[in-house]
Design an enzyme around this catalytic site. Sequence first.
Site, PDB file in Angstrom:
ATOM      1  N   GLY A 209       0.831  -1.201   0.000  1.00  0.00           N
ATOM      2  CA  GLY A 209       0.000   0.000   0.000  1.00  0.00           C
ATOM      3  C   GLY A 209       0.859   1.241   0.000  1.00  0.00           C
ATOM      4  CG  ASN A 210      -0.209   4.637  -1.615  1.00  0.00           C
ATOM      5  OD1 ASN A 210      -0.950   5.415  -1.044  1.00  0.00           O
ATOM      6  ND2 ASN A 210      -0.555   4.032  -2.747  1.00  0.00           N
TER       7      ASN A 210
END
Length: 426
Positions: A209-210
């Site tokens: 993810g980020n």
Amino acid sequence: MRIVLGVGGGIAAYKAASLLRLFTEAGHSVQVVPTEASTRFVGIATWEALSGHPVSTTVFDAVDTVNHVRLGHEADLIVVAPATADLLAKAAAGLAADLLTNTLLMARGPVFFAPAMHTEMWNHPATQANVATLRARGAVVMDPATGRLTGKDSGPGRLPEPEDIFAAALAAARTDSVPAGPSGLLSGKTVTVTAGGTREPLDPVRFLGNRSSGKQGAAIAEAALAEGARVRFIAAHLEVPVPRGVELVQVETALELREAVHEAAHSTDVLVMSAAVADFRPGENAETKIKKRDDGSDPVITLVRNPDILAETVQNRAETGAGPALIVGFAAETGDGSGSVLEYGRRKLERKGCDLLVLNQVGRSLVFGQDSTEVRILSPHDDPQAEPAALTGSKAEIARHLMERIAAEFSGSSRGRDGSIPVPPG
Ligand code: CTP
């Protein structure tokens, strides 16, 4: 949106479970408030498990949180389904003996009732008078469906299908929440906003993810709504609530986001790509959890490139002549030894070919999840010698600036677009 789902004491209470699911799957947070009588049909444990929130029928639980005031105040929408004859009467009279009727009296947002009762009860002048009173006060009361009732009887009085209640309740919330009339800078326009960070699965429990919170995208959606636009909100993982009044499309991965953008592209005037789209995804998404190995060796994860959705949409428009009249990209840059933030931004604008690029400077503590930010809006028509103005402010203020700039692009006051895309007047 924060929704209170009031459940009245009728046999149709079980259908409220499907309605709850529809709301939660659309990304809304739902607090169920059943009446005591309804728990004889569906128990509190069911509502707690399905909603993920503690549930009570009375004002005497969770007294420290002042639940009987808070729920009504905080709700963006209250939906009562099934609304029995008794509950409609209490709501019309303003009685407040339990948590649901208290919440109805404290409501600040739209209130929606989906009645269910026997035909005689629905047709009774007392019920009809109560419905008229509630409608006159601004509540939306659906007409019940016609069909088989609890016993052998049939007629008007059946609870409408959960899908119909879902659509009608959200439409009621939207009507109530879009403040801009024909005077909005973007009224008549459709704006599609992508927001949040994509998650690329490695196995059923892990993902790449980020740090994107989705705050900027949500602020843009709100600013577009405030300017009277119809807003489609394509949401990857968000850490903020979905803005009230948008048409929500929930996605998880870059490929899902791509599909949603492609679908929206032919019927939107503006596309704002504020989502943080993963550039790479794991080459394999394991069907079962990746386990530690007995031989002590570590798994190797191979990454493959995701398509560049922004560049692709620009290219599709150039090839087909159809697509959003205005495509806005975002760039998150840190700058490094080979280029400044602005240089990287200009290169990205050229590479992606979009009409505007919102350039952010990022670092570990800058921008992601923060309320205040500094951006520059770049256009291919900028004078390369001049430095574009820096806009500083909250994400909501930046979003308002962006809407003004977008509206100016449509009215042609900022520049003439040289592409073949028709730009309708304001
Ligand atoms: N974007 C996209 N598809 C991708 C990656 C990014 O549509 N696969 C969009 C983002 O929504 C944003 C813009 O492209 O509007 C810029 O994203 P960014 O990650 O900053 O740039 P990259 O193209 O990934 O370039 P680099 O990693 O080299 O900085």
